[in-house]
Structures are given as C-alpha cells and as structure tokens.
Design an enzyme around this catalytic site. Structure first.
Site, PDB file in Angstrom:
ATOM      1  N   GLN A  73       0.819  -1.212   0.000  1.00  0.00           N
ATOM      2  CA  GLN A  73       0.000   0.000   0.000  1.00  0.00           C
ATOM      3  C   GLN A  73       0.854   1.264   0.000  1.00  0.00           C
ATOM      4  OE1 GLN A  73      -3.050  -1.490   3.212  1.00  0.00           O
ATOM      5  NE2 GLN A  73      -4.045   0.047   1.926  1.00  0.00           N
ATOM      6  N   ASP A 246      -2.329  -4.925   0.302  1.00  0.00           N
ATOM      7  CA  ASP A 246      -1.845  -6.197   0.839  1.00  0.00           C
ATOM      8  C   ASP A 246      -2.598  -6.655   2.081  1.00  0.00           C
ATOM      9  OD1 ASP A 246      -0.728  -4.130   2.335  1.00  0.00           O
ATOM     10  OD2 ASP A 246       1.344  -4.761   2.012  1.00  0.00           O
TER      11      ASP A 246
END
Length: 486
Positions: A73, A246
């Site tokens: 991210q 994720d």
C-alpha cells in the site's frame, strides 16, 4: 470440463509472488516468485519485470481465466500525460515525508478550525486517517516541496497495485487506471465513509490549483471486473479483478469476518480487523481503511517487525532458528531486559526519527538468551498495543490469528499468547496476500454475491500462561524513547 484456474499476485516490498489455484476449491496448482530491489524508492518497472519472472516460474497464464493483484500500500507512482513514470516510486516505508505529514495535519487544522491542533480530528473526519509518513498524500507533498518540476508534470497518481493492473491491461490510456476501496482508503485523499476522492486534499498536498484535472484510478467494487488483459501481449483471455492492498488481500485470503484480528509480522507489523462500520481515530493510532469485501479494515501499523528478528539474529551471530532457541531458553520477561525496537523510526506510535532502546541492562540480564527473548517480546508488545488501540475504537477482538514471515519463528508463536494474554490461532505458513488476490479473481470470475469458500491451510491453536508484567514494563519504558531529528 476442467476446473477454471485463477492467479493471485502479491507484489510486496521484497518480492513478487504468484499463486495459481483452482477457482472453485482454492486447490494450489502452481507457484512462482521473483525478488524486488531493496530500498525505499523503486522504479515501478522493476515490479513489472519481477512479475514477468514470477509468472514464468509459475508456469505462465495461458490456462488461467482470471487474475487479481494484491500490492504494497501507499507507494506513490506518479505518471505524466503520456503515461510514463516521472520518478521512482516512494514506498510506504520511506520516512522522508514525515515533515510533510506534520505540515499537512497542521494546515488542514487551520482550514477546518482555528489552529493546527484541530488538524488530527479534521483529517480523521475527512478520510478516516491522520497522515503519517507512510501515506501517499504525504509523499505528494514531499514531491511538491523537493521536486516541484516533477510535481508540476503529474497527470495521474496511482499505487503499486493500480499500476500493475493497468500494465496487465496494456497501459496507455490514463483513464483506464482502476483501484479498489482498500487501496484508495490508504492514499489519504479518499473518504471511505462516502466512497469519494477528496480532491481538495490532493490539491493541498501537491500545491496545485488544477487537482481536478489529475487522473485518479476509478474505484471499483469488491467483485467488479477491471477489464481484460492486454491482447497484444497474449493476455486477452484474462479477466482482471480490481485487486487490493496487501492487508485487505490477506484478510480476504484468511476469510476474516467481524471479530477476527490478524497480526501480520512482515517488513511491517500490522494489526488489522474487519469492522462493519468505518473508524475515525483522531489520535492517528488506528487508520480507518476499507477492506476488499465491502466492509472496513481498521488497522495499526508498526515499521519494525520481522527485521527486528533479522537484526537481533545478526547481532547474536545466529540464524532464525538459533534466535528462537535462545529466546525460548530465557525466562518470560528476560530477567527485566526490555527491547523497544524502533530500529527504523516508528509509525505507531508516530516517531519517524526515533531509534531503538535496550533498557533494564544488568550483569544478570545481559545475556544472549535474554536479548533474544527481549527482541521477540518487544516486537509482540508493539502489536499488543495495536490490539488495544482497536478495542478503544470499539472494534471487537474475538479471534486472533498470527501470520506473516515472522510467524514462522517458533519463539514468536510460543511467546505471542503469553504477551497478548490470549489464545492465538496460527495457520500453516502461506501466501495469504496472493491467496486473497486469487480468491478475489475467482469471485470476479463467478460473479456471485460472496467470494468462494476456500480452505488452503490447517490452523493450530497456541496457548501460554499470560505474562502481563512484560507489557507493563514495556509500556513504562517506551516513554523514554526520543524522536530525534538529525
């Protein structure tokens, strides 16, 4: 008819991993991986190159029906009007934007209220998150202040997973960029409660008056098709899923629901939980992200997780198995030795310029065994603090699951229930981010209301006598850490 296959991709900080599973059952067929470059800024083309290697190692995508990408991210991928990458992506763990984060918090405070002190609440209400150095919005401000010519060229802003999905579709048209709720909620300029971008915050970050003209990825629903693969590259048969950040992908891979909490020990330490409602924490301890299934994923993040184990093992001259043996040979509490492991600054608490501390050193406590134990306990205390922060926001904590590379350590598994004061579930080691992306791909392919039910690993329960003194001592001593700006 043969069982359709789907691919799940995990493009993480360290590597790219590809799992190919049966769409209906989740049965693993093939796996491949390739490393990513080290560093906190990376040319996105290195991720694309690694994806090609990982896919080839996994046997290719010719017989695969759908694919989704889970990715690290917050990474800032800035593109010009021709779709070219302007500069290497600044990753989530690049802390040079810490000053930019503080500036943005104060500036919105002045806009929304009367002083900088109003900033944290204003940001929490606007986006569910108070900016820290990891968020994309702070990296855009850093770019505006340190590389203004590059900032002026920005025509689109994407995140790592957005960019990879776009490339799988052929790239080219910036309007084709897509993302999902979980990734958008990690930017710092998307409001998860209303489901819309806050372009005023994007303009504030980039110091640009034309933020409405900047392309931001279209936010797709959890099972909405992102299009098809690039026919010119032989990928036209692939259905593309929206992908996910994720942590959200891992939650989907673990089939988490309300009351479930995952402690993930990777490069970062993440405590995440599924919540039916958005969370707005003005303290900044809990970030109010969205999940990949239509709910929300409030979480706390520490910068220091598995690398604490790496550093301690290197210091003691042992491998990870040796570190675990040393830690388990020491008594709980490490004879009063406390390791506050802020080795790379820290995100939660927000101390980007802090360093680690070893406290309680005596002739009796300073042993190899106690140092190993203190490292594991310090790592786990940080995650335990994260669980407490979730509870304080009204997030239920009922079942705790331990995952990530750090969970492979026998010491982490055995000491975790003692530090956390509760039973811990430990699935078999797996690729939960890639599995979650694959499960999403199967969901998109099926078109149903719910993702398919997969069972990809066995789970064992770990119990231990609680050791509350460890957390009490850690809580008292972490206050001695100083956030020094060099």
């Amino acid at each position: 008819m043969s069982e359709p296959l789907v691919a799940g991709i995990d493009s993480s900080t360290q590597s790219c991993k590809v799992v190919i599973r049966e769409a209906r059952t989740g049965r693993l067929r093939r796996f491949g991986q390739a490393p990513h470059p080290d560093g906190t800024e990376v040319d996105p083309h290195a991720w694309w190159d690694a994806l090609q290697v990982a896919v080839a190692t996994a046997g290719g995508l010719d017989d695969v029906a759908a694919v989704s990408v889970g990715g690290q991210q917050h990474g800032m991928v800035v593109l010009d009007a021709d779709g070219e990458v302007i500069r290497p992506a600044l990753l989530w763990n690049d802390t040079r934007s810490a000053g930019a984060a503080a500036d943005l918090v104060g500036e919105l405070g002045h806009i929304a209220g009367s002083s900088a002190d109003d900033g944290p609440r204003a940001w929490a209400q606007a986006t569910g998150t108070v900016p820290v150095a990891s968020l994309t919005v702070t990296k855009l401000r850093w770019l505006a202040d340190h590389e203004p010519e590059a900032a002026a060229r920005v025509a689109a802003v994407a995140l790592p997973h957005d960019w990879l999905t776009w490339r799988l579709a052929g790239g080219g048209d910036l309007a084709a960029l897509v993302t999902d709720r979980s990734e958008a909620s990690g930017t710092g300029y998307w409001d998860g409660a209303s489901g819309r971008y806050r372009r005023d915050l994007l303009a504030l970050a980039l110091r640009r008056d034309d933020a409405d003209d900047i392309v931001l990825p279209r936010v797709l629903g959890p099972a909405e098709r992102a299009g098809t693969g690039d026919a010119a590259a032989g990928l036209g048969h692939l259905v593309l899923g929206p992908g996910a950040g994720d942590n959200a992908a891992a939650a989907l891979g673990l089939a988490m629901g309300p009351g479930d909490v995952a402690l993930s020990i990777g490069t970062s330490g993440v405590v995440s939980a599924v919540s039916a409602r958005p969370v707005q924490d003005p303290s900044g301890a809990v970030t109010g992200f969205a999940d990949a299934a239509g709910a929300f994923l409030p979480l706390t993040v520490t910068l220091n997780a598995a690398r604490v184990l790496n550093a301690t093992a290197a210091l003691l001259g042992v491998d990870h198995r040796g570190l675990a043996e040393l830690a388990l040979a020491a008594a709980p509490g490490a004879d009063g030795l406390t390791f506050v492991p802020y080795l790379e600054g820290e995100r939660t608490p927000n101390l980007p310029h802090a360093s680690g501390s070893l406290l309680g050193m005596t002739l009796g406590s300073t042993t190899r065994e106690n140092l190993a134990r203190a490292a594991v306990e310090g790592l786990l205390c940080g995650l335990a603090d994260g669980m407490d922060a979730l509870r304080e926001q009204g997030v239920p904590v009922e079942r705790v699951t331990l995952i990530g590379g750090g969970a492979r350590s026998a010491a982490v598994r055995e000491i975790a229930p003692a530090v956390l004061g509760r039973t811990v579930q430990v699935p078999e080691p797996g690729e939960y981010v890639a599995d979650g992306a694959g499960r999403q791909a199967a969901w998109v392919l099926d078109g149903g209301d719910e993702p398919p039910t997969w069972t990809t690993s066995r789970v064992r329960t770990v119990e231990a006598e609680p050791t509350p003194v460890v957390r009490e001592r850690y809580g008292a001593r972490r206050g001695h850490v100083v956030d020094r700006v060099e």
